[in-house]
Each structure stands twice: as C-alpha cells, then as structure tokens.
Design an enzyme around this catalytic site. Structure first.
Site, mmCIF file in Angstrom:
data_model
loop_
_atom_site.group_PDB
_atom_site.id
_atom_site.type_symbol
_atom_site.label_atom_id
_atom_site.label_comp_id
_atom_site.label_asym_id
_atom_site.label_seq_id
_atom_site.Cartn_x
_atom_site.Cartn_y
_atom_site.Cartn_z
ATOM 1 N N ASP A 96 0.885 -1.368 -0.239
ATOM 2 C CA ASP A 96 0.074 -0.172 -0.030
ATOM 3 C C ASP A 96 0.678 1.220 -0.138
ATOM 4 O O ASP A 96 0.327 2.308 0.566
ATOM 5 C CB ASP A 96 -1.111 -0.064 1.175
ATOM 6 N N LYS A 125 1.878 1.962 -5.071
ATOM 7 C CA LYS A 125 2.142 1.522 -6.307
ATOM 8 C C LYS A 125 1.389 1.989 -7.582
ATOM 9 O O LYS A 125 1.909 2.137 -8.584
ATOM 10 C CB LYS A 125 2.358 -0.050 -6.257
ATOM 11 N N GLY A 136 -4.476 -4.412 -3.749
ATOM 12 C CA GLY A 136 -5.622 -3.305 -3.971
ATOM 13 C C GLY A 136 -4.794 -1.922 -4.340
ATOM 14 O O GLY A 136 -3.978 -1.672 -3.478
ATOM 15 N N HIS A 137 -4.879 -1.566 -5.828
ATOM 16 C CA HIS A 137 -4.131 -0.427 -6.057
ATOM 17 C C HIS A 137 -5.246 0.626 -6.490
ATOM 18 O O HIS A 137 -5.790 0.314 -7.330
ATOM 19 C CB HIS A 137 -3.315 -0.830 -7.317
ATOM 20 N N GLN A 193 1.928 -6.058 -3.191
ATOM 21 C CA GLN A 193 2.361 -6.200 -1.891
ATOM 22 C C GLN A 193 3.702 -5.273 -1.596
ATOM 23 O O GLN A 193 3.912 -4.257 -2.033
ATOM 24 C CB GLN A 193 2.618 -7.608 -1.319
#
Ligand code: GDP
Ligand code: IMO
Ligand code: MG
Length: 433
Positions: free
Chosen positions: A13, A16, A40-41, A223
């Site tokens: 988080d 990225k 989750g981006h 990650q």
C-alpha cells in the site's frame, strides 16, 4: 527502450498503483507478475477513482498491453468482477493478456484460508482471506490447477475432481466445515473460462519479443518487501515474492533485461494485518496520519496500522531488490496532519544498547529493537502557490526530509507524490524515452 520494475519497499500500500499509472503513460506493456486479488491498487485519474486488484494499472491507457504473468495466482471470479467494474467505467480491456501458466485460486482455497485464520485465533496472520496462501501451497505442492488446464474442459474436470476430493477431506475432517461438489465449482469456472479464453496468451514470448523490439516495459509490483515470504517479517507475510526478483520469475524475463528498479516508499509507514511494527504509532499522531492519508484497505476496508518512516527497513528493501530509484508519495499527507515534528527511524537500538542499521532476521529480534529517531520540523504547502510541480517548489522541510532518505539509503529519490491525482507528482528523472 527500458524495462522498469516498480515495487513496494515497505508493507504494501505504498502507492504502487499511482506511480505505475504515472509511468504507464509511456509504457507499451505493463505486467503484474506476483500476488493475486489480495492486492488493492488505487489510481485517481481525471477525478475518477479506480480500484485495481488483479488487472495491471496500465489498463487505464488505451492501447497499452496489460499482462497477468505466470507468477500471479488468478481468481477468475474476482477477475470477472474487476472486468465488469472497469467496463462499467468505460475502460477498454482489449489489451489484457493472461499467462496460461498462472495458477488458479479456487473456492476451496478461499475457504481454507479463512478456516486456517480462524483456527489460529489470536495468532492469525490477518490475511485478506482471498485464498492466496492455499493457492500458492498447491502450486508448490505441485497440485495446483492452472489457466492452461481451465482452457481444456477434460483436463480441468479431471484435476478439479482430484482436488475437490483432497480438499474436502481437509475441510470436513480437520476444520469441520462443509466441502464442495465438483459441479458447483465446475459450472461457474467453465463459464469464466470462455470469458477468459480470448485473453490467454504465451506471455513469455510476448514479453521477450517486446523487449527485443525495444519497447518500454513496466512491472507493477504487488504487496511489499516486508511481506515477502523470504525477506519479510515471516510468518506475517504473504506467500509470494513481492521483491524485484519476483517480477522476473513471475513473468519469464531474465534479470539481465531489467534496467531500473523503483522502490515506492510512503513518507510514513503503514501495515495491514498482524505482526511486529517497530515504528507503529498507537496515539493521536497515528490517527491523524491515518485520517489525513485515508489509510483504510483498498481490498478489505480494514483500518491500516500506521507509524513513522522506518529507514532501516527501507535500506534493507533497497539492498534486497537492488533498488535504483525511490519514489516517495504522501509528502502532502504529513503536511496535512498538522503534527509539528516528524520522526524518521534511522537505527535500531538492540537490548545491549548498541545501535544497528541492519534489519534483523526473526520476529523475536525485531520485537526487541527500539527505534532511534531523527526529528524534522513539519512543513506546509502554501495553497496560494498551488500544487508544487518542481522539486525546488517543495517546502524546505520536505526537501530536507527527502535528502535524509537519500543519504541514509544511498539511493536517489526520483519521484515525489504530493497528492493522490495522477498529476500530483514531481519527477526528477525520466524513466522512458
Ligand atoms: P498500492 O497498493 O501500493 O497501490 O497502494 P494503495 O492504492 O493501496 O494505497 C495508496 C493510497 O495512497 C491510495 O489511496 C492512493 O490514492 C494514495 N496516494 C498515492 N500517492 C499519494 C500522494 O502522494 N498523496 C496522497 N495524498 N495520496 C496518495
Ligand atoms: P498491495 O499490492 C498490504 C497482507 C495482508 C496480511 C498478509 C498476508 O495493495 O500493496 P495474504 O492475503 O496475502 O495471505 O495476507 O499480507 N497483504 C497486504 N498488505 N497491501 C497488500 O497489497 C497486501 N497483500 C497482502 O494484510 O497481513
Ligand atoms: Mg494496496
């Protein structure tokens, strides 16, 4: 041409998605090579928010090829949801390519992930419960089912039948949970297969041809280093390799082809899930950072744990991945907190009183360190001047902070984040010609 890996240098988080989206404007191909729907981006583009989990963030640019590599554990059901979500927002998915070698996440993996977390109780890892660990377990146990199998009905049914039998033993006898019938999995999965089929490709050939042709390739890490199964805070890690090396294994590209590795370092630290966190803030400062940075999980909605920037950890990440450039988002967030003095961890004090810059192996050792801090006066952005566009436009305090990161790690900070929008960034170098 250039091959650039973007990866997380903390616990995930870091931002990225935002930086991949920025760099993707000049990339021909964007590749996700590790992890799965646990990622989750978040990308903000032209005032719209996009939450991506398995599809590379480059998908927001029409014409950019977006590859899901063999190293990903692909959840077809979640992929369908993500495709629907993106199509509803008008995103063109024709550039999507999926490796036939990617392993599948199946419903029994998800149930087993939850069952194992519940069994562990207070010692749980705090996984995303997306079946990631059990899917990688099957991959390494050589009992996994891959996209190539899903494309062949008979092969899929035969492998699924054997796996359902084995997993039902575990679910019913060990965990006391219901099992699955082959039909209840096969029916939806064979339907997903038809939607996936047009996108399945030999991504190893595709990628290596693109590199040979001088194209710009961007790897979108998932990650972060401290979640790496080898180099992270084991066992509070994920089951893949978020470090730079994971990208090449997860895509079938040789290490000699990578030109630059960009490590994303949030201007503070965050972590979701359990495990040690030396610079964690459990006080008012922590809640101020959480609120100012909207630190709630993109995948699970969980409040993220937050703490000061830990340069011992970042230096370690730089070494493990050969990071050539750092990107530091959230300089605006620290300013927004109104906290007067910002701390940065520049060493770990060991129980014998000595101070080290080495990141220890083992949770016990990590739990015993006391962070040694350097303090900085916080800065503020002058609204009258608008969002800074050049490094020189940053407040002096922010520049000093950035210089401290560079000095400690020996790696240049090449991109800075001053807001969540695509345009809220300062480049100090260019990555693609
Ligand atoms: P990822 O998993 O590494 O892609 O990161 P996430 O998307 O899970 O979390 C990063 C969050 O920070 C997202 O909400 C981004 O929109 C936000 N973000 C990224 N860079 C910046 C920045 O420079 N400033 C601010 N305020 N938000 C940012
Ligand atoms: P992105 O790509 C932050 C964490 C989970 C848990 C541990 C293991 O958005 O940075 P898993 O479900 O992978 O078995 O969970 O890893 N985790 C993440 N934390 N960002 C992520 O991805 C994460 N993916 C997994 O919270 O602590
Ligand atoms: Mg995330």
């Amino acid at each position: 041409m250039s091959v650039v890996v973007v990866m997380g240098a903390q616990w995930g988080d870091e931002g990225k998605g935002k930086f991949v989206d920025l760099l993707a404007s000049k990339a021909d191909l964007v590749v996700r090579a590790t992890g799965g729907s646990n990622a989750g981006h978040t990308v903000w583009a032209n005032g719209q928010q996009y939450k991506l989990h398995q599809i590379p963030s480059g998908v927001l640019y029409k014409g950019t090829l977006c590859v899901i590599g063999n190293g990903v554990v692909l959840d077809p059901e979640k992929l369908m949801e993500e495709m629907d979500y993106l199509e509803a927002k008008g995103v063109d998915l024709s550039g999507l390519r999926i490796s036939a070698g990617a392993h599948l996440v199946l419903p029994y993996h998800v149930r087993l992930d939850g069952a194992e977390e519940d069994r562990k109780g207070a010692n749980k890892i705090g996984t995303t419960r997306r079946g990631i660990g059990p899917a990688y377990m099957d991959k390494y146990a050589r009992t996994g089912i891959r996209v190539v199998d899903l494309m062949d009905r008979d092969e899929f049914l035969s492998k699924l039948t054997a796996q359902v039998e084995a997993k039902n033993e575990l679910l019913t006898k060990i965990y006391g949970l219901p099992g699955f019938t082959v039909e209840e999995i096969a029916e939806p999965y064979l339907a997903y297969a038809e939607r996936i089929r047009p996108y399945v490709a030999n991504t190893v050939e595709l990628l290596n041809d693109a590199i040979d042709a001088g194209k710009n390739i961007l790897f979108e890490g998932a990650q972060g280093t401290l979640l790496d199964v080898d180099f992270g805070t084991y066992p509070y890690v994920t089951s893949s390799h978020p470090i730079a090396a994971g990208s090449i294994i997860g895509a079938g590209v040789g290490p000699t082809r990578v030109d630059r590795v960009v490590g994303i370092v949030k201007a503070y630290t965050s972590r979701v899930g359990e495990g040690p966190f030396p610079t964690e803030l459990l006080d008012e400062a922590g809640s101020r950072i959480r609120e100012a940075g909207h630190e709630y999980g993109t995948t699970t909605g969980r409040p993220r744990r937050v703490g000061w920037l830990d340069l011992v950890m970042v230096r370690y990440a730089c070494r493990v991945s050969g990071i050539t450039d750092l990107a530091v988002p959230h300089l605006d967030t620290l300013a927004k907190t109104g906290i007067e003095r910002i701390k940065v961890c520049v060493g770990y004090r060991l129980p014998d009183g000595t101070v080290t810059r080495e990141f220890p192996v083992g949770l016990k050792a990590l739990a015993q360190v006391t962070p040694v801090y350097e303090e900085f006066p916080n800065w503020s952005f002058d609204p009258a001047k608008g969002t800074p566009r050049q490094y020189e436009d940053l407040p002096e305090g922010a520049r000093r902070y950035v210089e401290c990161i560079e000095e400690f790690t020996g790696v240049p900070v090449s991109i800075l984040g001053v807001g969540s929008e695509r345009s809220d960034a300062i480049y100090r170098t260019s990555f693609f010609s």
